[in-house]
Structure formats: C-alpha cells, structure tokens
Design an enzyme around this catalytic site. Structure first.
Site, PDB file in Angstrom:
ATOM      1  N   LYS A 102     -38.384 -11.392  -5.578  1.00 32.21           N
ATOM      2  CA  LYS A 102     -39.403 -12.449  -5.488  1.00 32.21           C
ATOM      3  C   LYS A 102     -40.311 -12.275  -4.294  1.00 32.21           C
ATOM      4  O   LYS A 102     -41.453 -12.668  -4.328  1.00 32.21           O
ATOM      5  CB  LYS A 102     -38.716 -13.819  -5.399  1.00 32.21           C
ATOM      6  N   GLY A 103     -39.786 -11.656  -3.225  1.00 34.91           N
ATOM      7  CA  GLY A 103     -40.602 -11.556  -2.031  1.00 34.91           C
ATOM      8  C   GLY A 103     -40.960 -12.938  -1.579  1.00 34.91           C
ATOM      9  O   GLY A 103     -40.147 -13.847  -1.657  1.00 34.91           O
ATOM     10  N   CYS A 104     -42.189 -13.132  -1.192  1.00 35.00           N
ATOM     11  CA  CYS A 104     -42.520 -14.429  -0.614  1.00 35.00           C
ATOM     12  C   CYS A 104     -43.883 -14.882  -1.049  1.00 35.00           C
ATOM     13  O   CYS A 104     -44.627 -14.136  -1.637  1.00 35.00           O
ATOM     14  CB  CYS A 104     -42.443 -14.322   0.892  1.00 35.00           C
ATOM     15  N   ILE A 105     -44.143 -16.134  -0.768  1.00 37.50           N
ATOM     16  CA  ILE A 105     -45.387 -16.716  -1.255  1.00 37.50           C
ATOM     17  C   ILE A 105     -46.388 -16.789  -0.106  1.00 37.50           C
ATOM     18  O   ILE A 105     -46.025 -17.219   0.959  1.00 37.50           O
ATOM     19  CB  ILE A 105     -45.135 -18.124  -1.834  1.00 37.50           C
TER      20      ILE A 105
ATOM     21  N   THR B 198     -50.479 -14.649  -4.156  1.00 37.23           N
ATOM     22  CA  THR B 198     -49.392 -14.314  -5.076  1.00 37.23           C
ATOM     23  C   THR B 198     -49.560 -14.939  -6.456  1.00 37.23           C
ATOM     24  O   THR B 198     -49.001 -14.438  -7.419  1.00 37.23           O
ATOM     25  CB  THR B 198     -48.042 -14.795  -4.506  1.00 37.23           C
TER      26      THR B 198
END
Lengths: 105, 416
Positions: A102-105, B198
């Site tokens: 997911k990593g980060c937002i 994102t």
C-alpha cells in the site's frame, strides 16, 4: 481481472498482474511469475526477499515498502534494486503472490 | 487519581491535553505533557517562509502557553517508554508513571538516510523547507536565484503534509512569474509515485495543473543519492536529474526514543495503532495520534485534529472500563496553495478519495478547484489554529467525521 494458468493451476490476477488470492500461491508459480518479469532464475537472494514479503504480508496485512525492506529483510536497498530492477517492493510482491504494497498516501 | 501522560506538545498532544482538561476536573485526572523544547511551530506556515511571505518567529509560540491551566508541562526529552511497567524514562533520568499514555511526538526528518543528502551543498544548493532552518535558508537562496534548474524531490513516503511539495512547486512557479524570471527557471517535480497524488481523481486534476504551469514531472524515481556539488539526483535504477537548486523532502522517521522502547513502534519508529480507535497495538492503555501513528492516511494537522476528538472520547471510555466506541474514519482535509492568491481544497477519508463538490456541505468551499475563497480559508486557518483548534474548541461546521453531502461521490473510482 484475468484468469491464467500458473504452474498448472488456474489463478486470477488483477489488472496490475497481482495474484487475487495469495493463499493459492506456490513456489512453482513464483518461478513463472518471475520469468514474466525477466528474472530467471530466482536466486537464493531473490527467494529471501520473496519469502520475507509473504511473511510480512500474512503478519501485517500489507507487504513492506522498499525502505522497510532495506531495514528488515537483510538485503540492502541497493541490492534490492539489483535483484528487482523495476522496483523491488512491487515486483517482489507480484512474484510473492501478495497484493501491491500500500505504501502511503 | 489517574494519570494521563502525553508525549509531545505539538498539534495532537496539545489539543488532546486541552480537551481532556475540559472533560475531567483536576481532582479527577492528572494530565501532563512532555516535550523536549518550548517551541510550538505552526507547521503549515513553513510553506510560505521560502517565498519571503512570513518568518519563523511569527509562526512559533511557547508550547506551555497553549496548554490550559492545571495541565503539567515537563520540558525534557524522552529516553524510552516501558509499556510493561507503565513508565516513561526521561533524558534527565526522571521516571514518570502513567495510567494512560498518549504518543504524539510526530516525526523527525532523516536526511542522513539518503546518500549525500546532508553532505556537501546541504543548505547551500540542497535545501528542505520542512524545518525552520531549511525554510529560512531557502528564502535567501530563492531571493538571489536568477535562473536555472530547480528540482522538488520527495525521497520516499510517508512524509508530513504530502501536498506541501506540490504547493511549493505551484508557489515557485508564481514567485518566478511575478519576478519576471519564469522563462529562465526550469521547475521539475521528482517523486517515487507514478503521479502527483496517490488517488486517481485528484491526480488527474494535478496532472493538468502541472502541464498548464510548465512544471516537469518525473515519476517512479526512487532517490538513491543526492550530489550537491555536481548538482545531480540519482535514482536506484540509474536515472539522473540535474539541478542548480534542489528542494528535497528527506525521509521521515518516528521520534528516536520509539526504536528503543520495547514493542512500541514499527521499523520506521511509528506506532502501530488500531486505525479507528487509535489504541496502540503495544498495550491497551497506550494511544497514538498525529504524525506518530502508523495509520493509512496523510500525516497532516487536520488528521491530528480529527483523531484528537475521537481519542479523548476513547480515553474517557477506557478510564470508565467501557468499550472504545468512538471511531476515526480517516478524515483528512487539506488546502493546496496554487499560487496567485488561490488554493484548492481536498477532503477525504480511508474509504473515499478526494472528489469535486463543496465542503462542508453543498454550500461551502469548492473542492478540488482553484479559488480565492480557499486561499483566504488557508490564511484564516492560522488564527483558528491558535485560538480554537489547540484550545480544543469545536470549529464551526468542521466535524471529525468526513461530510458527504457536498461531494460528487459518483466521480470517485470505486475501490475493488
């Protein structure tokens, strides 16, 4: 979503090529998934990362990012990029049969 | 009497302390805040410092003065937390006991984790605006910049306020246009992500804004090293981006004591936390909020604010032996300065990506659209921060739970 045969088993892959059901994964599938990424053969160092990714995923619900891999997998970030030049976290996750980290937002 | 100990006197720690103090009398609950210094920095204000629009001293106030009376303030660093003993060891050797611990110590920048970043050229040709010193030094550098290549580089996520590097790029574009130098300045945005944001709807809007402003975009760039002397960013896959001036956002870690506190943090020093109740996974009487918490949303002041409202309710439940029924939904709200006295606003949560519409309801500030009203909103917010948000007062129209009534949710690309 597409259905493909990997190591003799029909599995579903999402639009980014990640296995939909990580529990279906086998080592044989990893070898075939790696070949599609241009990684052939999978060395011991590759396997170390792939197994680590799976352990982390099942323990924490998401695969680690590259920075976390570099701190915890026993493989430096530099070597991770040598092993998986197109992006260690993403490619190793694909080979390990787990969702994209997911990593980060 | 039970004791709540709050580590960190920033946005989250301060507003939690003040809200708890309003909820419980001093006879019912002791509340103590620990911080290593007395400088409470209004962090969103750092964005404007490099462009000469504000000085660090104007956005810094004493931490202790932001706390209500009958809240203890201990000015000392934390050495480690022993959750099994319910104790915090301070740098001066003192040991503080607690019944409930709140971890609100935010993040620290770790430029030393990137090869060359803090080496030759650091603070001369390579800057960050994420620290007071960096933002101030960058102001002098931009003021004398007559032309050349500027790169804005995010080394890796998570970072505080992930939209700030975008804002910096837009403000730099406006700054050099206003100086009549824009045709001599090349601005390039270099990020490990494959787009400027994102989430798809917002990324699409931002892509258009980059193109319209002639800001170059380099994506999927994982910075391996920064050579300040040569003026080169190099990625792990061997790509190079040259620069005359680099504005780099270094990797972030949790506060250093987290890593030496058994079981408290993750590999990066952030606190694994239930994403809704904000109870840490380390111990039931330990909670975390703000940048310190490892929850899947932005590290931003609005997050600390919305989490804080939930957190104090859950501390009340915890002290009463009740289930933790207050739930944080991941609500995040960010102004994005776009230059020339305009800004955009985005509002989202764990489930809903930023979309167009209005905030907080069908009448309100426009979402995902540049407007003067949003810019004024951003400027006015500083006053609200000191006088309403930190003291723990409810802001008019602003709720912890994300509002949906003004949002065009059909635009959102549904999650799988």
């Amino acid at each position: 979503m597409t259905t493909q045969t990997l190591a003799g088993v029909d599995v579903e892959l999402n639009e980014e090529g990640f296995l939909v059901k990580p529990e279906q994964w086998t080592e044989g599938m990893a070898v075939e998934l790696a070949r599609k990424e241009g990684i052939d053969p999978l060395t011991d160092r590759h396997w170390q990362v792939v197994r680590f990714m799976r352990d982390e995923y099942f323990a924490k619900g998401t695969g680690p990012t590259v920075r976390v891999l570099g701190k915890t997998s026993g493989v430096t970030v530099k070597e991770l990029y040598e092993l998986f030049p197109k992006g260690p976290a993403k490619i190793a996750a694909r080979i390990a049969g787990i969702p994209k980290p997911k990593g980060c937002i | 009497m039970e004791k709540v100990l709050i580590l960190g006197g920033g946005t989250g720690g301060t507003l939690c302390a003040n809200r708890l103090r309003r909820m419980f009398s001093p006879e019912e609950l002791s509340i103590t805040v620990v911080d290593e210094n007395d400088d409470h920095l209004y962090q969103p204000g750092l964005l404007f410092v490099p462009f000469g629009a504000g000085a660090v001293k104007d956005i810094t106030r004493p931490r202790g003065e932001q706390l209500r009376s009958e809240i203890g303030f201990v000015r000392e660093g934390v050495e480690r937390v022993e959750t099994k003993d319910n104790q915090v060891h301070l740098s001066d050797g003192r040991v503080l006991d607690y019944d409930v611990l709140v971890v609100a110590t935010g993040t620290v920048l770790a430029p030393e984790e990137t090869d060359g970043l803090s080496g030759p050229g650091w603070m001369e040709k390579v800057f960050t605006f994420y620290t007071p010193e960096g933002a101030t030094a960058l102001a002098a550098a931009l003021d004398s910049f007559a032309g050349g290549r500027i790169v804005v580089n995010i080394v890796d996520l998570p970072i505080k306020c992930p939209v700030a590097p975008l804002e910096f790029s837009f403000l730099a574009d406006a700054f050099f246009q206003e100086r009549g130098l824009r045709d001599r300045v090349d601005i390039t945005y270099v990020t490990p992500l494959d787009g400027p944001f994102t989430k798809p709807v917002c990324a699409r809007v931002l892509n258009g804004m980059f193109a319209g402003r002639h800001i170059n975009f380099v994506g999927e760039f994982n910075t391996a090293s920064v050579d300040g002397e040569a003026g080169t960013l190099t990625s792990y896959d061997g790509r190079e981006v040259p620069f005359d001036l680099a504005v780099v956002i270094p990797v972030h870690s949790g506060a250093p004591y987290v890593n030496v506190s058994p079981g408290l943090g993750d590999e990066l020093g952030f606190i694994p936390t239930d994403i809704h109740t904000l109870q840490s996974l380390a111990a039931p009487n330990v909670f975390a909020l703000g940048d310190a918490a490892a929850v899947p949303t932005s590290k931003a002041g609005s997050v600390a604010h919305f989490e804080g409202e939930v957190l104090v309710e859950n501390i009340r439940h915890f002290l009463a032996g009740e289930p933790l029924s207050s739930s944080y939904d991941g609500h995040t709200n960010c102004f994005i300065e776009t230059g020339f006295a305009k800004a955009m606003l985005i509002d989202f949560n764990y489930e809903t990506e930023p979309v167009t519409g209005h905030y907080p309801s069908t009448v309100g500030l426009p979402l995902l659209k540049e407007s003067r009203a949003n810019h004024l909103g951003k400027l006015m917010f500083e006053n609200m921060y000191w006088h309403s948000l930190l003291p723990g007062r409810d802001l008019p129209g602003v709720t912890s739970a994300m509002p949906t009534s003004g949002k065009h949710l059909a635009d959102a690309i549904r999650k799988e």
